[in-house]
Write an enzyme that holds these catalytic residues in place. Structure first.
Site, PDB file in Angstrom:
ATOM      1  N   LEU A  63       0.866  -1.179   0.000  1.00 24.97           N
ATOM      2  CA  LEU A  63       0.000   0.000   0.000  1.00 24.97           C
ATOM      3  C   LEU A  63       0.892   1.215   0.000  1.00 24.97           C
ATOM      4  O   LEU A  63       1.856   1.256   0.757  1.00 24.97           O
ATOM      5  CB  LEU A  63      -0.842   0.038   1.274  1.00 24.97           C
ATOM      6  N   ASP A  64       0.580   2.223  -0.773  1.00 28.55           N
ATOM      7  CA  ASP A  64       1.466   3.384  -0.758  1.00 28.55           C
ATOM      8  C   ASP A  64       1.197   4.241   0.474  1.00 28.55           C
ATOM      9  O   ASP A  64       0.261   3.979   1.231  1.00 28.55           O
ATOM     10  CB  ASP A  64       1.375   4.190  -2.066  1.00 28.55           C
ATOM     11  N   ALA A  65       2.018   5.256   0.675  1.00 32.55           N
ATOM     12  CA  ALA A  65       2.057   5.918   1.975  1.00 32.55           C
ATOM     13  C   ALA A  65       0.736   6.563   2.376  1.00 32.55           C
ATOM     14  O   ALA A  65       0.360   6.536   3.544  1.00 32.55           O
ATOM     15  CB  ALA A  65       3.175   6.961   1.993  1.00 32.55           C
ATOM     16  N   SER A 100      -2.318   5.717   1.440  1.00 29.37           N
ATOM     17  CA  SER A 100      -3.460   4.814   1.556  1.00 29.37           C
ATOM     18  C   SER A 100      -3.429   4.125   2.901  1.00 29.37           C
ATOM     19  O   SER A 100      -2.426   4.110   3.595  1.00 29.37           O
ATOM     20  CB  SER A 100      -3.427   3.748   0.467  1.00 29.37           C
ATOM     21  N   GLN A 127      -2.583   1.788  -6.144  1.00 28.25           N
ATOM     22  CA  GLN A 127      -3.439   2.815  -5.544  1.00 28.25           C
ATOM     23  C   GLN A 127      -3.477   4.058  -6.423  1.00 28.25           C
ATOM     24  O   GLN A 127      -4.484   4.753  -6.481  1.00 28.25           O
ATOM     25  CB  GLN A 127      -2.961   3.184  -4.131  1.00 28.25           C
TER      26      GLN A 127
END
Lengths: 419, 299
Positions: free
Chosen positions: B92-94, B96, B227
């Protein structure tokens, strides 16, 4: 082509050497960098034409071949691309020649040694008791090792340190510390310093902590250590305070008196406090004295300029929570930004509870959003149902949920998962 | 004793999911879990055989050794487990948040299998009409502003239906099966029709769950997504509606068989009670059927 050219040069130079009449024109190819006189007895080949052995004469060889040839002598003469003068060149050539002859002689003698019969008797022969007592038994200790485990049984210093409670496994990971500890003598180096620390009032558990963190204290001069402790006592730190400071900041006694003095003066001047208050702050957080001063300056600048705190407000905050001085600049600004701009908390309340800067931003965010969702987010001290910042930030989760939010922990966890 | 430590290590292994909060890089979460798990193996220090602690009568800190080597002493040897293998599933990117699957120790093998398998993930997207940014979220530079009074819920649903149709086509194309074959029919009936392996991101399900202009909430199921792609979808929905939109929050509510209810929050990572059990890895087909229920059946 280069090699043949060099070969010709070789012949020409040696012939000139003998005659000593005409000047030697040595046009060096770009590959030839150094004169190295080296001979390997096994390698007398003209493979690739790189290594040229022209009888017993000096040799020029390319840098590529240099690695392959086991060079046993290096004359240290750097070839210049310009035409050398006759005088210098002939002298060097003669030197090189004589050195070649020595090197050849050496290698021959070495070869002779290798091929000789073993001098030692065979293992199955019986020897007398007298001989047995004189024979050197090779030690089972490895000459070098990456861990102190191999030496801890034999070394008195190491075993006594383990008994004290020093974490050798951590110390051996630091460069050169393991070697240093092994070389120390227990009676002359370690014992006086341990006794000195005990006289100061450091407890036994503290000793282990100090040595695990700062093993270099065992290398400090005893007079220096005494001088530094006396200096601190002269600055009206009580002996118990000094002992506790040294226990909590083990590198403190590695600093010279002048440096300690400078640092105390720095804090007094920057914070604008009187000496007893400065002493109080330093006694509570002694690593202010042993750490770097640049981050502290930066933090103070941030507090003053970016966050907009006044001089007396900063003093008050630092008196309550000295850790503020060493906190991360980014963390400070982020927490302040959230408190002031999102939660709408005024400066004077933040000054009252500076411990809010110790907690994580995420924690403050989650709790604030939870209270907001419940409708009980009230941070103004004049209003009813006021929630103080220290209770918001410092209480553990369970206590926060039951006392402050009047909800269960499960509700809080469920809320956290909706963020 | 050494045996006890290994047993403790076996306790902290497993395959479980955590809830990643927004604003935190996934690697920090992984590192934190690793330190928590290694700390768990250190609790209840054990003395190696041959070392006896004498009582207070003989001196407070004397340790008498009874003829055994100090090399096995914990202070010389160090902790038995300094690092543990901790693996992360789909990242998951930062900005999200949501379910992040973590595998510890032996749990990494089923984690790897799970990662390879093409299972769908559930997301909740929150969007806002009125402005478009360069990175499709609120943190970017605003590129365009527009009105959104003309946007109604049924217009939004029309656009979503159009999107779903396009994605359905993509699903069939990338499933690498001849559409006229019996095999394709059978796969479609059981719900297994879909890309096996790499493919562009495909949304398998999409619907509106909240609409209070300018804010709206979407729920979708997707495959092989990032994302950033999901935020772009919100941006494109805005464009289709002759307005602009950007995504304010991306939240993953399900990753394969792991749902948000099972996810552990930060306070629970260190709890000794919530020990994960090793997910029994049944046959692949069994597991696939459990979470492919949201794939559209039939063509």
């Amino acid at each position: 082509m280069a090699s043949s050219c060099v070969q010709q040069l070789c012949r020409r130079s040696t012939s000139h050497l003998r005659s000593k009449t005409s000047c030697v024109t040595l046009l060096y190819s770009t590959h030839v960098q150094n004169h190295v006189a080296g001979v390997r007895t096994a390698d007398k080949t003209n493979a690739g034409g790189d290594l040229i052995i022209h009888g017993n004469h000096s040799i020029f060889h390319t840098s590529q071949r240099r690695q392959q040839v086991g060079v046993c002598y290096y004359s240290g003469y750097n070839a210049s691309p310009l035409l050398p003068t006759e005088h210098r060149d002939t002298k060097e050539l003669t030197d090189a020649l004589s050195q070649i002859k020595d090197a050849q002689h050496l290698t021959e003698t070495n070869a002779r040694l290798d091929t000789d019969e073993a001098v030692y008797p065979s293992a199955s022969e019986e020897i007398t008791d007298k001989d047995a007592s004189h024979t050197m038994v090779p030690s089972t200790l490895p000459s070098e090792s990456s861990s102190l485990r191999d030496y801890v049984d034999e070394s008195e210093t190491l075993s006594k340190l383990v008994q004290l409670g020093v974490k050798l496994w951590k110390l051996e990971q630091r460069p050169n510390v393991g070697t240093m500890l092994l070389k120390l003598d227990f009676q002359t180096d370690v014992v006086p310093r341990l006794l000195f620390l005990k006289e100061m009032g450091v407890e036994d558990s503290g000793l282990a902590y100090i040595l695990s963190d700062n093993p270099f204290i065992l290398k400090e001069d005893l007079e220096n250590l005494h001088a530094r402790v006396n200096y601190l006592k002269s600055q009206k730190f009580s002996p118990e305070t000094v002992a506790s400071m040294v226990t909590r900041a083990p590198y403190l006694l590695n600093f010279s008196v002048k440096r300690l003095d400078n640092r105390l003066a720095f804090y007094q001047q920057q914070l604008g406090l009187n000496s007893s208050k400065t002493r109080g702050i330093v006694a509570r957080l002694p690593r202010l004295l042993s750490g770097s001063l640049e981050p502290v300056k930066e933090t103070l600048r941030v507090c003053k300029i970016e966050l907009g705190f006044k001089e007396n407000e900063i003093q008050h905050m630092v008196m309550l929570v000295p850790k503020l001085l060493t906190s991360n600049k980014r963390k400070l600004t982020q927490i302040f930004d959230y408190l002031h701009n999102t939660m709408k908390v005024q400066h004077h309340l933040i000054v009252k509870f500076p411990q809010v800067f110790n907690s994580r931003l995420l924690r403050i965010k989650e709790r604030h959003l939870f209270l907001d969702y419940l409708g009980t987010a009230q941070y103004d001290s004049d209003q009813p149902n006021y929630i103080s910042l220290d209770r918001l930030a410092s209480l553990p989760d369970e206590a926060f949920c039951t006392e402050v939010a009047s909800a269960t922990l499960e509700d809080f966890i469920m809320f956290q998962k909706t963020m | 004793m050494a045996i006890r430590a290994i047993r403790k290590f076996r306790w902290v292994e497993g395959l479980f999911c955590v809830y990643k909060p927004p604003g935190v890089h996934w690697k920090l979460v992984r590192d934190r879990i690793e330190t928590c798990r290694t700390d768990l193996t250190l609790t209840a220090g054990s003395l190696p055989p041959g070392v006896r602690l004498l009582g207070p009568g003989r001196g407070p800190t004397e340790l008498t050794l009874s003829a055994s080597s100090l090399a096995a002493h914990p202070l010389v040897r160090g902790p038995e487990f300094r690092r543990i293998k901790v693996g992360v599933g789909h990242r998951l990117d930062a900005s999200s948040s949501g379910v992040l699957v973590i595998g510890v120790g032996r749990g990494n093998k089923p984690l790897n299998d799970l990662y390879q398998m093409c299972c769908t993930r559930d997301y909740t997207l929150e969007g806002e009409f009125g402005f478009a940014t360069d990175n499709f979220s609120r943190t970017g530079r605003i590129v365009e502003r527009s009105t959104y009074d003309h946007v109604t819920q049924d217009k939004l649903e029309k656009v979503l239906a159009m999107l779903q149709q396009a994605n359905q086509k993509a699903l069939l194309i990338h499933s690498n099966v001849d559409m006229r074959s019996q095999e394709a029919y059978e796969m479609a009936v059981t719900g297994e029709l879909g890309p096996q392996g790499k493919s562009p991101p495909i949304l398998t399900g999409l619907r509106v769950t909240g609409f209070q202009p300018p804010f709206f909430t979407l729920e979708l199921q997707c495959l092989n997504e990032t994302q950033r792609y999901l935020r772009k979808v919100v941006h494109e929905i805005g464009l289709e509606l002759r307005s602009t939109a950007s995504c304010t929050a991306v939240r993953r509510t399900r990753d394969g068989p792991f749902t948000v209810d099972q996810a552990l929050t930060r306070g629970q990572w260190t709890a000794f009670d919530l020990l994960p059990t090793l997910l029994a890895w049944l046959s692949v087909s069994n597991v696939e059927s459990t979470f492919d229920t949201d794939r559209p059946r039939g063509l």
